[in-house]
Write a protein that holds these residues in place. Structure first.
Motif, PDB file in Angstrom:
ATOM      1  N   ILE A 371       0.847  -1.191   0.054  1.00  0.00           N
ATOM      2  CA  ILE A 371      -0.123   0.122  -0.163  1.00  0.00           C
ATOM      3  C   ILE A 371       0.854   1.371   0.071  1.00  0.00           C
ATOM      4  CG2 ILE A 371      -1.760  -1.231   1.321  1.00  0.00           C
ATOM      5  CD1 ILE A 371      -1.167   0.354   3.759  1.00  0.00           C
ATOM      6  N   ASN A 372       0.334   2.433  -0.537  1.00  0.00           N
ATOM      7  CA  ASN A 372       1.077   3.584  -0.425  1.00  0.00           C
ATOM      8  C   ASN A 372       0.638   4.270   0.802  1.00  0.00           C
ATOM      9  OD1 ASN A 372      -1.610   4.852  -1.071  1.00  0.00           O
ATOM     10  ND2 ASN A 372      -1.213   5.076  -3.068  1.00  0.00           N
ATOM     11  N   ALA A 373       1.325   5.656   0.679  1.00  0.00           N
ATOM     12  CA  ALA A 373       0.864   6.668   2.123  1.00  0.00           C
ATOM     13  C   ALA A 373      -0.544   6.803   2.348  1.00  0.00           C
ATOM     14  CB  ALA A 373       1.771   7.604   1.760  1.00  0.00           C
ATOM     15  N   SER A 374      -1.430   6.749   1.328  1.00  0.00           N
ATOM     16  CA  SER A 374      -2.627   7.101   1.560  1.00  0.00           C
ATOM     17  C   SER A 374      -3.647   5.655   1.724  1.00  0.00           C
ATOM     18  CB  SER A 374      -3.165   7.661   0.061  1.00  0.00           C
ATOM     19  OG  SER A 374      -2.634   8.805  -0.581  1.00  0.00           O
ATOM     20  N   GLY A 375      -2.927   4.515   1.942  1.00  0.00           N
ATOM     21  CA  GLY A 375      -3.677   3.514   2.220  1.00  0.00           C
ATOM     22  C   GLY A 375      -4.212   2.775   0.994  1.00  0.00           C
ATOM     23  N   GLU A 376      -3.644   3.268  -0.151  1.00  0.00           N
ATOM     24  CA  GLU A 376      -4.186   2.500  -1.318  1.00  0.00           C
ATOM     25  C   GLU A 376      -3.562   1.313  -1.574  1.00  0.00           C
ATOM     26  OE1 GLU A 376      -4.918   3.494  -6.317  1.00  0.00           O
ATOM     27  OE2 GLU A 376      -3.878   5.100  -4.830  1.00  0.00           O
ATOM     28  N   GLU A 377      -4.247   0.223  -1.788  1.00  0.00           N
ATOM     29  CA  GLU A 377      -3.395  -1.141  -2.266  1.00  0.00           C
ATOM     30  C   GLU A 377      -2.914  -1.068  -3.749  1.00  0.00           C
ATOM     31  OE1 GLU A 377      -4.895  -5.433  -2.841  1.00  0.00           O
ATOM     32  OE2 GLU A 377      -4.909  -5.120  -0.770  1.00  0.00           O
ATOM     33  N   ILE A 378      -1.606  -0.921  -3.910  1.00  0.00           N
ATOM     34  CA  ILE A 378      -0.948  -0.880  -5.434  1.00  0.00           C
ATOM     35  C   ILE A 378      -0.559  -2.200  -5.892  1.00  0.00           C
ATOM     36  CG2 ILE A 378      -0.415   1.617  -4.878  1.00  0.00           C
ATOM     37  CD1 ILE A 378       2.347   0.845  -4.391  1.00  0.00           C
ATOM     38  N   HIS A 379      -0.358  -3.371  -4.938  1.00  0.00           N
ATOM     39  CA  HIS A 379       0.245  -4.588  -5.480  1.00  0.00           C
ATOM     40  C   HIS A 379      -0.365  -5.662  -4.568  1.00  0.00           C
ATOM     41  CE1 HIS A 379       2.692  -2.845  -8.496  1.00  0.00           C
ATOM     42  NE2 HIS A 379       3.291  -2.164  -7.753  1.00  0.00           N
ATOM     43  N   SER A 380      -0.595  -6.796  -5.142  1.00  0.00           N
ATOM     44  CA  SER A 380      -0.983  -8.007  -4.290  1.00  0.00           C
ATOM     45  C   SER A 380      -0.338  -9.150  -4.988  1.00  0.00           C
ATOM     46  CB  SER A 380      -2.444  -8.113  -4.174  1.00  0.00           C
ATOM     47  OG  SER A 380      -2.719  -9.219  -3.567  1.00  0.00           O
ATOM     48  N   PHE A 381       0.423 -10.004  -4.195  1.00  0.00           N
ATOM     49  CA  PHE A 381       1.035 -11.095  -4.417  1.00  0.00           C
ATOM     50  C   PHE A 381       0.792 -12.254  -3.944  1.00  0.00           C
ATOM     51  CE2 PHE A 381       3.897  -7.394  -5.319  1.00  0.00           C
ATOM     52  CZ  PHE A 381       4.138  -7.193  -6.613  1.00  0.00           C
ATOM     53  N   ASP A 382       0.562 -13.476  -4.406  1.00  0.00           N
ATOM     54  CA  ASP A 382       0.498 -14.741  -3.876  1.00  0.00           C
ATOM     55  C   ASP A 382       2.082 -15.113  -3.253  1.00  0.00           C
ATOM     56  OD1 ASP A 382      -2.270 -15.063  -3.638  1.00  0.00           O
ATOM     57  OD2 ASP A 382      -1.884 -16.165  -5.801  1.00  0.00           O
ATOM     58  N   ALA A 383       1.985 -15.692  -1.966  1.00  0.00           N
ATOM     59  CA  ALA A 383       3.587 -15.768  -1.505  1.00  0.00           C
ATOM     60  C   ALA A 383       3.649 -17.450  -1.205  1.00  0.00           C
ATOM     61  CB  ALA A 383       3.843 -15.067  -0.528  1.00  0.00           C
ATOM     62  N   GLY A 384       4.871 -17.457  -0.592  1.00  0.00           N
ATOM     63  CA  GLY A 384       5.058 -18.968  -0.030  1.00  0.00           C
ATOM     64  C   GLY A 384       4.529 -19.017   1.588  1.00  0.00           C
ATOM     65  N   LEU A 385       4.648 -20.146   2.052  1.00  0.00           N
ATOM     66  CA  LEU A 385       4.016 -20.127   3.381  1.00  0.00           C
ATOM     67  C   LEU A 385       4.706 -19.277   4.213  1.00  0.00           C
ATOM     68  CD1 LEU A 385       2.132 -21.889   5.009  1.00  0.00           C
ATOM     69  CD2 LEU A 385       3.671 -23.674   5.109  1.00  0.00           C
ATOM     70  N   LEU A 386       4.025 -18.782   4.951  1.00  0.00           N
ATOM     71  CA  LEU A 386       4.278 -17.831   6.204  1.00  0.00           C
ATOM     72  C   LEU A 386       5.367 -16.741   5.657  1.00  0.00           C
ATOM     73  CD1 LEU A 386       3.058 -20.234   7.808  1.00  0.00           C
ATOM     74  CD2 LEU A 386       4.528 -19.601   9.611  1.00  0.00           C
ATOM     75  N   PRO A 387       4.967 -15.746   4.908  1.00  0.00           N
ATOM     76  CA  PRO A 387       5.922 -14.755   4.513  1.00  0.00           C
ATOM     77  C   PRO A 387       6.188 -13.826   5.706  1.00  0.00           C
ATOM     78  CG  PRO A 387       3.727 -14.232   3.651  1.00  0.00           C
ATOM     79  CD  PRO A 387       3.657 -15.472   4.188  1.00  0.00           C
ATOM     80  N   GLY A 388       7.535 -13.795   5.883  1.00  0.00           N
ATOM     81  CA  GLY A 388       7.925 -13.315   7.362  1.00  0.00           C
ATOM     82  C   GLY A 388       9.000 -11.988   7.357  1.00  0.00           C
ATOM     83  N   ASP A 389       9.559 -12.070   6.202  1.00  0.00           N
ATOM     84  CA  ASP A 389      10.783 -10.685   6.359  1.00  0.00           C
ATOM     85  C   ASP A 389      11.088 -10.338   4.844  1.00  0.00           C
ATOM     86  OD1 ASP A 389      12.639  -9.239   7.356  1.00  0.00           O
ATOM     87  OD2 ASP A 389      14.299 -10.637   7.157  1.00  0.00           O
ATOM     88  N   PHE A 390      11.330  -9.308   4.440  1.00  0.00           N
ATOM     89  CA  PHE A 390      11.640  -8.614   3.242  1.00  0.00           C
ATOM     90  C   PHE A 390      12.977  -8.317   3.136  1.00  0.00           C
ATOM     91  CE2 PHE A 390       7.164  -7.874   4.220  1.00  0.00           C
ATOM     92  CZ  PHE A 390       6.469  -8.486   3.164  1.00  0.00           C
ATOM     93  N   ALA A 391      13.622  -8.113   1.862  1.00  0.00           N
ATOM     94  CA  ALA A 391      14.856  -7.486   1.716  1.00  0.00           C
ATOM     95  C   ALA A 391      14.886  -6.722   0.233  1.00  0.00           C
ATOM     96  CB  ALA A 391      15.876  -8.512   1.790  1.00  0.00           C
ATOM     97  N   PHE A 392      15.496  -5.733   0.275  1.00  0.00           N
ATOM     98  CA  PHE A 392      15.518  -5.058  -1.026  1.00  0.00           C
ATOM     99  C   PHE A 392      16.883  -4.700  -1.875  1.00  0.00           C
ATOM    100  CE2 PHE A 392      15.472  -1.050  -3.422  1.00  0.00           C
ATOM    101  CZ  PHE A 392      14.592  -1.141  -4.666  1.00  0.00           C
ATOM    102  N   TRP A 393      16.922  -5.197  -3.165  1.00  0.00           N
ATOM    103  CA  TRP A 393      18.091  -5.147  -3.809  1.00  0.00           C
ATOM    104  C   TRP A 393      17.822  -4.164  -5.436  1.00  0.00           C
ATOM    105  CZ3 TRP A 393      18.798  -6.599  -9.272  1.00  0.00           C
ATOM    106  CH2 TRP A 393      20.306  -6.405  -9.485  1.00  0.00           C
ATOM    107  N   GLN A 394      18.715  -3.202  -5.303  1.00  0.00           N
ATOM    108  CA  GLN A 394      18.697  -2.273  -6.369  1.00  0.00           C
ATOM    109  C   GLN A 394      19.892  -2.533  -7.168  1.00  0.00           C
ATOM    110  OE1 GLN A 394      16.093   0.352  -7.074  1.00  0.00           O
ATOM    111  NE2 GLN A 394      16.985  -0.015  -9.327  1.00  0.00           N
ATOM    112  N   LYS A 395      19.856  -2.630  -8.554  1.00  0.00           N
ATOM    113  CA  LYS A 395      20.808  -2.825  -9.374  1.00  0.00           C
ATOM    114  C   LYS A 395      21.735  -1.381  -9.465  1.00  0.00           C
ATOM    115  CE  LYS A 395      22.106  -3.946 -14.137  1.00  0.00           C
ATOM    116  NZ  LYS A 395      21.868  -4.381 -15.568  1.00  0.00           N
TER     117      LYS A 395
END
Length: 395
Positions: A371-395
């Motif tokens: 969601i963005n700062a306004s609370g609008e949902e902008i993406h939705s994805f199906d994930a694996g079991l118990l999605p519990g942490d995120f990390a971001f990589w930029q080229k």
């Protein structure tokens, strides 16, 4: 002699005039003939099949696909891999899908900048956390007692990666500082220090209790201890570690059940979750600054464990979203962002100005919501079991 020269020059002038007249006549005849003939074809000079002789557009023009030439070659391909620069993937969001305890079915989901998702094969028993350092993804697999390191490419992860045993330590969370990975561990009750140059563990910092979250404020490491022993008795300490000496410089009582850490304006914020003997859930928060401020929210407050810095405020996961915290640590629920079922909220993080939620019912519902700062949902994805942490990589 003069007469002869004069005649020769005169003849040459006459001959040149005849030639010029013949050329002009030819051009006139050709032009007239061409004007009288309609030649159909593509008359757009930017088309791949432009016909220089055509004077009537027959709708046959064919154009190169965007970012390609007429032969199908990229106009811009810096790394010469056959993929145009405009189509190259330049980022990944990695999601640690824990999986079922004992089933060794934990995975990592990878979401590219076009919104495509790829899921790895099973990596082990409880994929606990992920961290990006330069062009490498570091993965802690808790109940397999190992760390895995993968090279990150435009196409994802280079499998199978490098596997490093943590020695039955039950690794939990990590942070990278100066090319060293600092890892909290439950079984060994310590913070292990792994050197990314030598690929060896170079130190162990003993912790009294079961350390969980770990974060770096630019000078010191901060480590939460939500459980004081192997019986999961409630802990109440946060330790401050000097990375120059790998020693605890200060231990602070922050109240029961310290979980996650956030920093803001030189202050340290701690989310807290703890339980009574009947397993009723309680939540609270603590702020460490010139003094330590502790606030308990009480039983039944619909909080999670997440706490994060977002748009110059510290937010706490609350009631299916995130709520800004007031100066006294109370929750400003009127300005909450997001509105999911709190019982499904497993983890929350900020990535590139958006809020990423890991949602699960611990069974067949496992999704990522953005969601963005306004609370609008902008993406939705199906994930694996118990999605519990995120990390971001930029080229």
């Amino acid at each position: 002699r003069l007469n002869i020269l004069y005649l020769n020059r005169t003849e040459k002038r006459i001959t040149m005039k005849k030639v010029a007249l013949l050329i002009m006549a030819s051009m006139f005849l050709y032009t007239c003939e061409n004007n009288n003939e309609n030649v159909e074809g593509c008359i757009d000079m930017s088309a791949c099949n432009f016909n220089n002789d055509a004077n009537v557009d027959d709708g046959s023009c064919q154009f190169a696909v965007e970012n390609f030439d007429c032969d199908g070659n990229c106009l811009n391909d810096t790394d010469s891999d056959g993929i145009c620069d405009e189509s190259e993937n330049t980022s990944w969001v990695f999601v640690a899908n824990e999986g079922n305890y004992g089933a060794s079915n934990g995975t990592v989901s990878m979401i590219d900048d076009q919104g495509n998702m790829i899921e790895t094969e099973a990596l082990g028993d409880i994929v606990q956390s992920v961290e990006v350092h330069e062009n490498k993804l570091i993965v802690l697999v808790n109940n397999s007692h190992m760390m895995k390191i993968f090279d990150i490419t435009d196409d994802g992860l280079s499998m199978p990666g490098i596997e490093i045993s943590t020695g039955n330590s039950s690794p939990r969370e990590m942070v990278v500082v100066n090319d060293k990975v600092y890892i909290t561990n439950w079984n060994s009750q310590d913070v292990k220090v792994f050197d990314l140059f030598t690929y060896t563990f170079e130190a162990s910092i003993s912790i009294d209790g079961l350390p969980e979250d770990i974060a770096f404020d630019g000078e010191y490491l901060w480590v939460t201890v939500p459980h004081s022993d192997f019986y999961f008795s409630t802990g109440n300490m946060v330790h401050k570690i000097d990375v120059a000496t790998n020693m605890i410089s200060e231990s602070i009582d922050v109240g029961s059940g310290p979980q996650q850490i956030a920093f803001d304006n030189g202050e340290v914020f701690i989310s807290r979750t703890y339980y009574d003997e009947s397993f009723n859930t309680f939540h609270g928060a603590t702020k460490i600054g010139d003094e330590t401020v502790i606030l308990n929210y009480g039983a039944g407050t619909p909080c999670g464990g997440s706490i994060l810095k977002y748009e110059n405020n510290v937010y706490r996961s609350f009631d299916g979203g995130i709520s800004p915290m007031n100066a006294d640590l109370s929750l400003n629920s009127e300005n909450k962002i997001g509105n999911y079922d709190q019982s499904l909220v497993y983890h929350v993080e900020e990535i590139n100005g958006n809020i990423w939620f890991g949602l699960t019912n611990y069974s067949d519902f496992n999704q990522i919501k953005v969601i963005n700062a306004s609370g609008e949902e902008i993406h939705s994805f199906d994930a694996g079991l118990l999605p519990g942490d995120f990390a971001f990589w930029q080229k």
